[in-house]
Each structure stands twice: as C-alpha cells, then as structure tokens.
Write an enzyme that holds these catalytic residues in place. Structure first.
Site, PDB file in Angstrom:
ATOM      1  N   ASN A 152     -80.299  20.888   8.883  1.00  0.00           N
ATOM      2  CA  ASN A 152     -80.167  21.399   7.512  1.00  0.00           C
ATOM      3  C   ASN A 152     -79.750  22.872   7.572  1.00  0.00           C
ATOM      4  OD1 ASN A 152     -80.890  22.759   5.047  1.00  0.00           O
ATOM      5  ND2 ASN A 152     -81.977  20.899   4.437  1.00  0.00           N
TER       6      ASN A 152
ATOM      7  N   ASP B  80     -79.023  24.890   4.959  1.00  0.00           N
ATOM      8  CA  ASP B  80     -79.193  25.621   3.683  1.00  0.00           C
ATOM      9  C   ASP B  80     -79.527  27.098   3.882  1.00  0.00           C
ATOM     10  OD1 ASP B  80     -78.755  23.259   2.366  1.00  0.00           O
ATOM     11  OD2 ASP B  80     -80.868  22.895   1.903  1.00  0.00           O
ATOM     12  N   HIS B  81     -80.373  27.377   4.894  1.00  0.00           N
ATOM     13  CA  HIS B  81     -80.828  28.770   5.044  1.00  0.00           C
ATOM     14  C   HIS B  81     -79.750  29.706   5.580  1.00  0.00           C
ATOM     15  CE1 HIS B  81     -84.554  27.919   3.408  1.00  0.00           C
ATOM     16  NE2 HIS B  81     -85.208  27.509   4.471  1.00  0.00           N
TER      17      HIS B  81
ATOM     18  N   ARG C  34     -76.469  38.847   0.371  1.00  0.00           N
ATOM     19  CA  ARG C  34     -75.516  39.944   0.212  1.00  0.00           C
ATOM     20  C   ARG C  34     -74.331  39.563  -0.681  1.00  0.00           C
ATOM     21  NH1 ARG C  34     -75.267  44.661   3.536  1.00  0.00           N
ATOM     22  NH2 ARG C  34     -77.400  45.392   3.388  1.00  0.00           N
TER      23      ARG C  34
ATOM     24  N   HIS D  11     -78.481  20.794   0.803  1.00  0.00           N
ATOM     25  CA  HIS D  11     -79.054  20.440  -0.495  1.00  0.00           C
ATOM     26  C   HIS D  11     -78.323  21.241  -1.560  1.00  0.00           C
ATOM     27  CE1 HIS D  11     -83.056  20.107  -3.009  1.00  0.00           C
ATOM     28  NE2 HIS D  11     -81.995  19.712  -3.687  1.00  0.00           N
TER      29      HIS D  11
ATOM     30  N   ARG E  50     -78.571  22.345  -4.750  1.00  0.00           N
ATOM     31  CA  ARG E  50     -79.622  22.420  -5.773  1.00  0.00           C
ATOM     32  C   ARG E  50     -78.998  22.676  -7.136  1.00  0.00           C
ATOM     33  NH1 ARG E  50     -85.005  23.093  -3.425  1.00  0.00           N
ATOM     34  NH2 ARG E  50     -85.710  23.342  -5.551  1.00  0.00           N
TER      35      ARG E  50
ATOM     36  N   ARG F  40     -78.870  27.815  -5.512  1.00  0.00           N
ATOM     37  CA  ARG F  40     -79.410  29.054  -4.926  1.00  0.00           C
ATOM     38  C   ARG F  40     -78.985  29.284  -3.478  1.00  0.00           C
ATOM     39  NH1 ARG F  40     -85.621  27.190  -4.154  1.00  0.00           N
ATOM     40  NH2 ARG F  40     -85.473  26.808  -6.367  1.00  0.00           N
TER      41      ARG F  40
ATOM     42  N   GLU G 145     -78.205  16.301   0.168  1.00  0.00           N
ATOM     43  CA  GLU G 145     -79.455  16.156  -0.593  1.00  0.00           C
ATOM     44  C   GLU G 145     -79.175  16.525  -2.038  1.00  0.00           C
ATOM     45  OE1 GLU G 145     -82.459  18.585   1.119  1.00  0.00           O
ATOM     46  OE2 GLU G 145     -82.419  17.535   3.017  1.00  0.00           O
TER      47      GLU G 145
ATOM     48  N   THR H 161     -89.249  25.306  -1.864  1.00  0.00           N
ATOM     49  CA  THR H 161     -88.582  24.216  -1.144  1.00  0.00           C
ATOM     50  C   THR H 161     -89.039  22.903  -1.778  1.00  0.00           C
ATOM     51  OG1 THR H 161     -88.223  23.222   1.036  1.00  0.00           O
ATOM     52  CG2 THR H 161     -90.409  24.145   0.633  1.00  0.00           C
ATOM     53  N   THR H 162     -88.502  21.771  -1.313  1.00  0.00           N
ATOM     54  CA  THR H 162     -88.862  20.487  -1.918  1.00  0.00           C
ATOM     55  C   THR H 162     -90.316  20.160  -1.592  1.00  0.00           C
ATOM     56  OG1 THR H 162     -86.583  19.871  -1.448  1.00  0.00           O
ATOM     57  CG2 THR H 162     -88.013  18.132  -2.229  1.00  0.00           C
TER      58      THR H 162
ATOM     59  N   GLU I 271     -86.417   8.603   3.533  1.00  0.00           N
ATOM     60  CA  GLU I 271     -86.755   9.726   4.405  1.00  0.00           C
ATOM     61  C   GLU I 271     -88.204  10.071   4.076  1.00  0.00           C
ATOM     62  OE1 GLU I 271     -84.011  13.016   4.850  1.00  0.00           O
ATOM     63  OE2 GLU I 271     -85.664  14.415   5.163  1.00  0.00           O
TER      64      GLU I 271
ATOM     65  N   HIS J 251     -89.083  17.606   6.979  1.00  0.00           N
ATOM     66  CA  HIS J 251     -89.735  18.684   6.223  1.00  0.00           C
ATOM     67  C   HIS J 251     -90.887  19.295   7.024  1.00  0.00           C
ATOM     68  CE1 HIS J 251     -90.900  21.248   2.934  1.00  0.00           C
ATOM     69  NE2 HIS J 251     -89.805  20.879   2.309  1.00  0.00           N
ATOM     70  N   GLY J 252     -90.702  20.552   7.354  1.00  0.00           N
ATOM     71  CA  GLY J 252     -91.764  21.276   8.050  1.00  0.00           C
ATOM     72  C   GLY J 252     -91.844  20.974   9.535  1.00  0.00           C
TER      73      GLY J 252
ATOM     74  N   GLY K  94     -84.512  21.959   9.239  1.00  0.00           N
ATOM     75  CA  GLY K  94     -83.776  23.159   8.868  1.00  0.00           C
ATOM     76  C   GLY K  94     -84.500  24.451   9.197  1.00  0.00           C
ATOM     77  N   HIS K  95     -85.591  24.687   8.496  1.00  0.00           N
ATOM     78  CA  HIS K  95     -86.226  26.009   8.529  1.00  0.00           C
ATOM     79  C   HIS K  95     -86.575  26.488   9.942  1.00  0.00           C
ATOM     80  CE1 HIS K  95     -88.274  29.365   6.605  1.00  0.00           C
ATOM     81  NE2 HIS K  95     -89.196  29.222   7.533  1.00  0.00           N
TER      82      HIS K  95
HETATM   83  N1  PXP Z   1     -85.460  16.758   4.321  1.00  0.00           N
HETATM   84  C1  PXP Z   1     -85.415  17.049   2.994  1.00  0.00           C
HETATM   85  C2  PXP Z   1     -85.192  15.936   2.043  1.00  0.00           C
HETATM   86  C3  PXP Z   1     -85.553  18.381   2.542  1.00  0.00           C
HETATM   87  O1  PXP Z   1     -85.512  18.649   1.227  1.00  0.00           O
HETATM   88  C4  PXP Z   1     -85.710  19.403   3.493  1.00  0.00           C
HETATM   89  C5  PXP Z   1     -85.808  20.821   3.045  1.00  0.00           C
HETATM   90  O2  PXP Z   1     -84.647  21.216   2.406  1.00  0.00           O
HETATM   91  C6  PXP Z   1     -85.720  19.054   4.851  1.00  0.00           C
HETATM   92  C7  PXP Z   1     -85.620  17.723   5.238  1.00  0.00           C
HETATM   93  C8  PXP Z   1     -85.843  20.072   5.936  1.00  0.00           C
HETATM   94  O3  PXP Z   1     -87.074  20.726   5.843  1.00  0.00           O
HETATM   95  P1  PXP Z   1     -87.325  22.004   6.746  1.00  0.00           P
HETATM   96  O4  PXP Z   1     -86.363  23.055   6.257  1.00  0.00           O
HETATM   97  O5  PXP Z   1     -88.753  22.347   6.465  1.00  0.00           O
HETATM   98  O6  PXP Z   1     -87.061  21.622   8.151  1.00  0.00           O
END
Ligand code: PXP
Length: 236
Positions: free
Chosen positions: A6, A8-9, A17, A42, A44, A48, A69, A99-100, A150, A190-191, A212-213
């Site tokens: 992921n 996104d970050h 910036r 994602h 959104r 964002r 997503e 976050t979700t 998922e 997630h996480g 992702g994170h």
């Molecule tokens: N899966 C879904 C559906 C998510 O919404 C996210 C967060 O955007 C992730 C996976 C990844 O989560 P993380 O960034 O905590 O790894």
C-alpha cells in the site's frame, strides 16, 4: 503468500508539501521490483493522499496488479469502471478517521453491497470485501458475489504480544477457514508489521497480505527497496 504494498503514505508525504516528491509512480515501480506482487492504493472520498491523477497514471505504469481500495461512493465506482483495476477492495470510510478503523458492515447492508459491486464484477474486476473476522460478516460476504474477503488484522496487530493475542488470532484463523469453506478467497491486512506478520503463516490458504504503514515507516530509515524486500522475504 503474496505481498500487496500500500503506497498511500508516499502520497501523504508528497501532499505535505503539495509538490511532486516523493513520486508515487516511482514508488510503485520500486515496490514491484523488490517483491511487491501488487500495488494497493485507497482513493479516499476526501482525496487526502492518492489523487485521481495518480490512479489514472498507475493503471498505465504498473506491471503487476492494481488493487484499488474504495468506499461505496458513486464517483469512485465510475473511476473504477473506467480504469478497470485488477481488483477493488470495498472498505468503509469515515471522513474523520486517520485510517480505516473497522471492517465493512456487509451483514447489515448485504443488498446494498451486492448491488454496488455488480457493475464492477460485470466489468471483470475482482471484488474483495474488507471485513472484520466475524462469522456473520463472512457468511454475508459469501452471498454478495464478491470473490475475496480481506480480513481486517487491526485487532490482532494491536493485541500482538498481549494477553488477547491468541483470541484475536483465532478469530482470523476461524474466519479464514469459514470463508474458504464458503468458496471465498482470503486476503488480510491492516497494522501488520515486521514483528507480527509471521503468524499469518499459521492461517491456511491466505492469498495476499496488504501492508502499507510499516513498510513506508521502515523505508524512512532503510530505503524503500530494502523495506519491501525484507517484508517480501518474511512472508515468503
Ligand atoms: N488493507 C486495507 C483494506 C486498508 O484500508 C489498509 C490501510 O489503508 C491496509 C490494508 C494497510 O494497512 P497498514 O497501512 O496498517 O499496513
């Protein structure tokens, strides 16, 4: 087990910036070159992080698979139908959340979900539903036409190393087993991070992890190629 990264970050940092650095498209390329088997973003409702232009470019440049997503929003459904990503993952979305935070309530709105995903399925897009590892949600998901769920691993990730780890882990294991018995394929995310991800191997048949994170956080210190390579190695 496959690794969807992921990104996104990367866009979050770029948007801080308002310029073009770091380049999201380049980030996707690096993830693919270092073990990422798909790229997740994602789009959104408040845009964002990832913007419309990003997904329109990513769909042309990605060599693996784009997993988009999205919430049940008509304008984003239209974009998905237009660009035809390999897959979409339907998520709940609250404007105020960072976050979700939880899974999609499929059981409480089965008809709405079924109707929303139909044109996407008809367009040949694989559909996954992001749900909590809960029996009712799994059973409802199996009746919508989606091919994947998922599982939201947030509760497990938070519980990792604490007294309730086993309980949260078992919820994932049982939900995956039930989903597979109902004909669904199972992803998770997630996480998940470099410490807690190893237990995903104890869940039979998990197809792909979306992370992702933790990867982008590690990349701040080690660089993105190493961060993706290390995670790909761990889940292999
Ligand atoms: N899966 C879904 C559906 C998510 O919404 C996210 C967060 O955007 C992730 C996976 C990844 O989560 P993380 O960034 O905590 O790894």
């Amino acid at each position: 087990m496959l690794l969807g990264v992921n990104i996104d970050h990367v866009a979050t940092l770029r948007n801080a910036r308002g310029g073009v650095e770091p380049d999201v498209i380049k980030a996707a390329e690096i993830c693919e070159a270092n073990g990422g088997t798909s790229i997740t973003t994602h789009l959104r409702e408040d845009r964002r992080h990832i913007k419309d232009e990003d997904v329109y470019t990513l769909i042309k440049t990605i060599k693996t698979k784009l997993n988009l997503e999205m919430a049940m929003a008509d304008d984003i459904q239209k974009i998905a139908q237009e660009i035809k990503p390999y897959s979409i993952c339907l998520v709940p979305e609250k404007r105020q959340e960072i976050t979700t935070e939880g899974g999609l309530d499929v059981a409480g709105q089965k008809e709405k979900v079924t109707t929303f995903i139909k044109p996407l399925l008809d367009a040949g897009i694989i559909v996954s539903l992001f749900i909590d590892p809960d029996e009712n949600q799994v059973r409802a998901s199996a009746k919508t036409g989606a091919q994947f769920i998922e599982m939201h691993t947030g509760s497990y990730s938070e519980a990792y190393g604490k007294d309730n780890e086993e309980k949260e882990f078992l919820a994932l294991k049982n939900a995956a087993k039930l989903a597979q018995s109902l004909g669904l394929k199972v992803n998770a995310g997630h996480g998940l991070n470099y410490e807690n991800v190893h237990r995903m191997h104890e869940i039979d048949g998990l197809y792909e992890l979306n992370i992702g994170h933790s990867i982008i956080s590690r990349a701040v210190f080690t660089g993105l190629p190493e961060a993706v390579r290390k995670m790909a190695y761990l889940i292999k």
